[in-house]
Design an enzyme around this catalytic site. Structure first.
Site, PDB file in Angstrom:
ATOM      1  N   ASP A 162       0.757  -1.248   0.000  1.00 28.68           N
ATOM      2  CA  ASP A 162       0.000   0.000   0.000  1.00 28.68           C
ATOM      3  C   ASP A 162       0.797   1.313   0.000  1.00 28.68           C
ATOM      4  O   ASP A 162       0.603   2.145  -0.860  1.00 28.68           O
ATOM      5  CB  ASP A 162      -0.955   0.023   1.190  1.00 28.68           C
ATOM      6  CG  ASP A 162      -1.905  -1.174   1.184  1.00 28.68           C
ATOM      7  OD1 ASP A 162      -1.635  -2.165   0.490  1.00 28.68           O
ATOM      8  OD2 ASP A 162      -2.923  -1.105   1.890  1.00 28.68           O
ATOM      9  N   GLU A 393       1.011  -8.582  11.958  1.00 31.97           N
ATOM     10  CA  GLU A 393       0.815  -8.333  10.525  1.00 31.97           C
ATOM     11  C   GLU A 393       2.161  -8.263   9.804  1.00 31.97           C
ATOM     12  O   GLU A 393       2.331  -8.811   8.715  1.00 31.97           O
ATOM     13  CB  GLU A 393       0.055  -7.011  10.358  1.00 31.97           C
ATOM     14  CG  GLU A 393      -0.173  -6.595   8.919  1.00 31.97           C
ATOM     15  CD  GLU A 393      -1.150  -5.433   8.785  1.00 31.97           C
ATOM     16  OE1 GLU A 393      -1.629  -4.928   9.824  1.00 31.97           O
ATOM     17  OE2 GLU A 393      -1.443  -5.040   7.639  1.00 31.97           O
TER      18      GLU A 393
HETATM   19  C1  GLC Z   1      -3.013  -4.097   4.134  1.00 25.62           C
HETATM   20  C2  GLC Z   1      -1.862  -4.675   3.304  1.00 25.62           C
HETATM   21  C3  GLC Z   1      -2.427  -5.599   2.229  1.00 25.62           C
HETATM   22  C4  GLC Z   1      -3.289  -6.663   2.886  1.00 25.62           C
HETATM   23  C5  GLC Z   1      -4.367  -6.041   3.783  1.00 25.62           C
HETATM   24  C6  GLC Z   1      -5.111  -7.057   4.615  1.00 25.62           C
HETATM   25  O1  GLC Z   1      -3.821  -3.275   3.365  1.00 25.62           O
HETATM   26  O2  GLC Z   1      -1.098  -3.671   2.730  1.00 25.62           O
HETATM   27  O3  GLC Z   1      -1.394  -6.194   1.493  1.00 25.62           O
HETATM   28  O4  GLC Z   1      -3.887  -7.466   1.933  1.00 25.62           O
HETATM   29  O5  GLC Z   1      -3.775  -5.132   4.685  1.00 25.62           O
HETATM   30  O6  GLC Z   1      -4.236  -7.823   5.384  1.00 25.62           O
END
Ligand code: GLC
Length: 429
Positions: A162, A393
């Site tokens: 992102d 994460e």
């Molecule tokens: C964030 C990450 C993306 C992922 C999402 C859900 O937006 O950048 O890659 O899929 O979270 O985990």
């Protein structure tokens, strides 16, 4: 007694299960996410093949009529999340979703399951095959602009990386929509703002969504005339590998009519590899399509050339040299951005942290391409960082501290499928 990490990982996947699909983590990400589900399925398959297939099948239920599988499938709204279905306002699928996609890892996991499960997997793969074919066609058609020749992206969120500094050039070249409605971010209520994207970046992200929505999510128009157009080595390499896996599936399933089309995509992509080669940096880099300007840093997507099995010997050597240098600057795995580059921040999301799914793909490529030692080190690094901090994460690649979401599904899944001592990979290693 404290539960073992295997038990904790299984408990996280059970807790995040919403009935056949798994959310990444409660509150921060309360829906089904596209590439998350595909990595989650790898973890589910260590316990229950049927449930793993179900995860993938439910993902494809969100497919839009034009073939796109959205980045998020909104089965119902959730007041805790922004931007939700009322902001995207898509109307082109049986279930509401976003108007953009995410890296197409699906076919590679389906091929992996078929290889592991033999004929048992083949039936389930057969039902998914036409949907995957349509989705790949969507990338090659709707996301490949006239006269450019490589697959592109219209939104940083579509890349899954992102707020990576890779998108800086594309964002600089666009304006915030002057008519952008006031909105309230939710991400900074659930996570430390210091680890999340800046407000200006966020306004630009939402401006692109507004463009898509104002134009009825006409995907061709969004690619040709939208505010943002970049080429991402991540999407490019992942799609190329997925095309190869889709071709393998077509052969296995006897889907002869699809073979020539897929083979042509592969050939076309192979001819486009050098579009991403930034000679000055000696690396595959993101590129702003309209200005031709390259991004100026080595990202974890740069390292995916092995996963796609492309690049000359010289290009691979230079890529590996960057990775070795990065390994001396970090304690844990490959960071999302080069620690020697100016915009590196070890805990800000895609500006530095270690992401397990990227490390998994990079290591898979390295192992296949004769760099097993490097691959095994990456796997051990992920194991160590999870042992140190738990199932976050992503992680600070220097201190190992966990960042942003806790009890995270893909981290739990990849622990079970790859990094943990009881994974299949461990017994193979
Ligand atoms: C964030 C990450 C993306 C992922 C999402 C859900 O937006 O950048 O890659 O899929 O979270 O985990």
């Amino acid at each position: 007694m404290l539960a073992s990490l295997d038990e904790q990982a299984r408990a996280i996947l059970a807790k995040n299960d919403r009935g056949g699909f798994t959310i990444p983590t409660a509150r921060l990400y309360p829906f089904q996410w596209n590439w998350d589900s595909v990595f989650i399925a790898l973890g589910l398959a260590t316990m229950d093949d049927d449930r793993a297939w179900r995860e993938l099948e439910m993902l494809t239920e969100g497919q839009a009529h034009d073939g796109m599988i959205p980045s998020i499938i909104f089965r119902k709204d959730d007041a805790d999340y922004f931007p939700g279905p009322n902001v995207w306002q898509t109307r082109n699928g049986a279930i509401k979703g976003t108007g953009i996609s995410q890296p197409p890892v699906l076919a590679s996991t389906v091929a992996h399951f078929v290889k592991a499960q033999g004929d048992n997997g083949l039936e389930r793969a057969k039902a998914l095959f036409p949907k995957m074919l349509e989705w790949h066609r969507w990338w090659h058609d709707y996301r490949t602009p006239e006269g450019v020749g490589v697959v592109c992206t219209v939104h940083p969120w579509e890349t899954g990386r992102d707020n990576c500094p890779d998108w800086k050039i594309g964002l600089l070249n666009m304006e915030i929509d002057p008519n952008l409605e006031a909105y309230q971010r939710k991400d900074i209520e659930h996570a430390d703002p210091a680890e999340r994207p800046s407000q200006e970046e966020y306004d630009k992200y939402i401006s692109i969504v507004k463009f898509g929505r104002d134009n009825g999510w006409d995907q061709r128009l969004l690619t040709e005339k939208g505010p943002f157009l970049m080429a991402d080595p991540g999407i490019f390499f992942i799609l190329l590998r997925a095309d190869r896996d889709l071709l393998w599936l077509a052969q296995k399933l006897g889907a002869d009519e699809a073979e020539a089309e897929i083979a042509a995509w592969i050939k076309h992509a192979e001819a486009g590899v050098d579009y991403f080669w930034n000679d000055e940096l000696g690396a595959f880099c993101a590129r702003d399509v309209r200005s031709g300007v390259f991004s100026d840093g080595f990202s974890n997507a740069s390292a995916l050339c092995f996963y796609a099995d492309v690049g000359s010997a010289e290009q691979r050597r230079k890529t590996l040299a960057h990775m070795s240098r990065i390994s001396t600057k970090t304690q844990y795995g490959q960071s999302s951005w080069d620690p020697d580059a100016p915009l590196f921040e070890s805990q800000r999301y895609w500006c530095g942290p270690l992401w397990c799914q990227m490390n998994y793909m990079i290591a898979q490529g390295l192992r296949e391409q004769g760099e097993a030692e490097f691959a095994e080190k990456m796997r051990q690094d992920l194991r160590k960082v999870i042992e140190l901090s738990g199932f976050y994460e992503c992680f600070d690649p220097i201190s190992g501290a966990g960042c942003i979401g806790r009890d995270f599904s893909w981290t739990a899944a990849l622990w079970l499928a790859w990094a943990g001592p009881s994974s299949v990979q461990s017994s193979a290693a």
